[in-house]
Design a protein around this motif. Structure first.
Motif, PDB file in Angstrom:
ATOM      1  N   UNK A  58       3.865 -38.450 -13.749  1.00 61.38           N
ATOM      2  CA  UNK A  58       3.513 -37.146 -14.300  1.00 61.38           C
ATOM      3  C   UNK A  58       2.012 -36.908 -14.400  1.00 61.38           C
ATOM      4  N   UNK A  59       1.212 -37.948 -14.104  1.00 64.74           N
ATOM      5  CA  UNK A  59      -0.232 -37.825 -14.288  1.00 64.74           C
ATOM      6  C   UNK A  59      -0.825 -36.704 -13.454  1.00 64.74           C
ATOM      7  N   UNK A  60      -0.352 -36.541 -12.234  1.00 62.79           N
ATOM      8  CA  UNK A  60      -0.915 -35.515 -11.364  1.00 62.79           C
ATOM      9  C   UNK A  60      -0.188 -34.194 -11.417  1.00 62.79           C
ATOM     10  N   UNK A  61       0.777 -34.071 -12.337  1.00 61.29           N
ATOM     11  CA  UNK A  61       1.592 -32.853 -12.427  1.00 61.29           C
ATOM     12  C   UNK A  61       1.293 -32.074 -13.700  1.00 61.29           C
ATOM     13  N   UNK A 217       3.090 -21.903  -6.330  1.00 66.82           N
ATOM     14  CA  UNK A 217       3.013 -23.251  -6.892  1.00 66.82           C
ATOM     15  C   UNK A 217       1.915 -24.027  -6.164  1.00 66.82           C
ATOM     16  N   UNK A 218       0.713 -23.934  -6.695  1.00 67.18           N
ATOM     17  CA  UNK A 218      -0.418 -24.638  -6.100  1.00 67.18           C
ATOM     18  C   UNK A 218      -0.369 -26.105  -6.536  1.00 67.18           C
ATOM     19  N   UNK A 323       5.498 -17.367 -10.386  1.00 68.86           N
ATOM     20  CA  UNK A 323       6.200 -18.526  -9.863  1.00 68.86           C
ATOM     21  C   UNK A 323       7.180 -19.103 -10.863  1.00 68.86           C
ATOM     22  N   UNK A 324       6.741 -19.248 -12.116  1.00 69.51           N
ATOM     23  CA  UNK A 324       7.622 -19.776 -13.146  1.00 69.51           C
ATOM     24  C   UNK A 324       8.812 -18.849 -13.376  1.00 69.51           C
TER      25      UNK A 324
END
Length: 353
Positions: A58-61, A217-218, A323-324
């Protein structure tokens, strides 16, 4: 489930259903605040403990949440979810089965009201991370377990199960009890719900969703989950969700007994009714079974959409509001199809209203 029935010779008898028992001895005014505080403490403790297992995924999300409205919005929504379960009189005795040896194996179904709603509404966010952000499935299931447990465990202490989820419930408490206790019917309806989820998600994968994700979603890491998806595989992935859907929607609706509203609708006479009564009859002249299914389906749609949209836009890096909202709308559409499917299944001869 037909909206209107021809007037019978005798009106349906309203069956008083006993209110859910409250195992806690706390005063009524303190129970809901205790529920909210306990749930949030359990959630923080479990996420702190499990973070070591999925922190790398999850660190990069996940994005940093520094604004007060982001943290406050998530906490407020958490309390709202609990309030829906509390004032919606959803039960909460699933885990009590493990501590009460007088309960039978069939009672493991008890208490899936809130657990099922939580699972169905929290799963879309985690499904997004696993499918398109290279988050391991084990991390997704661990996060889903924490969400369900932290929402549900406090209910174990504060609320008992409803009659439709108790195998020892009497026939006068629950309609269609023999159908609800049939394992094959539970299996078939769970599979039907899984297929409906699979159809919506797979259809989106094969049509509008990939392009939509690229635009809004970038930071996506992988789109192969959409391009390589196959309907059987997608459906299998929703089998547990299918069981949760039949437990939250189908079981309470099929087990609902006639109430005073059904008697009032059975006595409706179009020749003598006022305009207001006629409008009300046409808008809400459904049986208790239909009304239960409608209300729960609407609840599932709204909670799934709000939970998915809010959590996605606040916690996932690079996602905009559109997007969400689009990702949430797909799951709301799936919930609508599942509710409609259960409506069709319940509208058969031999099933009491």
């Amino acid at each position: 489930m037909a909206k209107r029935k021809q007037m019978a010779d005798t009106a349906p008898k309203a069956v008083p259903i006993p209110p859910l028992k409250q195992p806690s001895k706390l005063p009524n005014v303190l129970r809901f605040p205790t529920l909210v505080i306990t749930s949030m403490i359990v959630s923080m403790a479990m996420y702190s403990f499990t973070s070591q297992f999925g922190a790398g995924d999850l660190a990069g999300v996940n994005k940093r949440r520094d604004e007060w409205w982001e943290i406050g919005g998530l906490l407020l929504w958490k309390a709202t979810e609990l309030g829906i379960g509390w004032w919606g009189e959803y039960d909460g005795m699933f885990l009590a089965w493990f501590f009460d040896h007088t309960r039978t194996t069939a009672d493991m179904r008890a208490g899936w009201d809130l657990a099922s709603l939580t699972m169905l509404s929290h799963m879309p966010y985690l499904y997004l991370l696993t499918t398109f952000y290279a988050v391991r499935p084990t991390t997704m299931w661990l996060g889903l377990f924490v969400d369900v447990a932290s929402t549900y465990l406090p209910f174990t202490l504060l609320r008992d199960s409803s009659p439709v989820h108790r195998s020892e419930a009497k026939k006068h408490e629950v309609a269609n009890k023999s159908i609800l206790d049939d394992f094959n019917i539970r299996l078939y309806t769970s599979f039907l719900a899984a297929v409906m989820y699979g159809i919506v998600i797979y259809g989106s994968f094969r049509s509008w969703l990939p392009g939509f994700l690229i635009v809004h979603f970038d930071g996506l890491k992988d789109l192969s989950g959409a391009y390589e998806a196959a309907l059987p595989g997608v459906t299998i992935g929703f089998l547990i969700s299918g069981y949760a859907a039949q437990s939250f929607l189908f079981v309470p609706a099929l087990g609902a007994k006639p109430d005073a509203h059904d008697i009032q609708m059975a006595e409706f006479d179009p020749e003598t009714a006022t305009l207001g009564q006629t409008i009300w009859y046409n808008v809400w002249g459904y049986s208790k079974r239909s009304r239960t299914l409608i209300k729960r389906t609407v609840t599932l749609i709204l909670v799934s959409a709000m939970q998915t949209g809010l959590r996605t836009v606040i916690t996932v890096e690079g996602v905009d509001v559109v997007g969400a909202a689009g990702w949430a709308a797909m799951w709301a559409m799936a919930a609508t199809l599942v509710g409609s499917g259960f409506w069709w299944v319940g509208d058969v001869e031999g099933v009491s209203n």
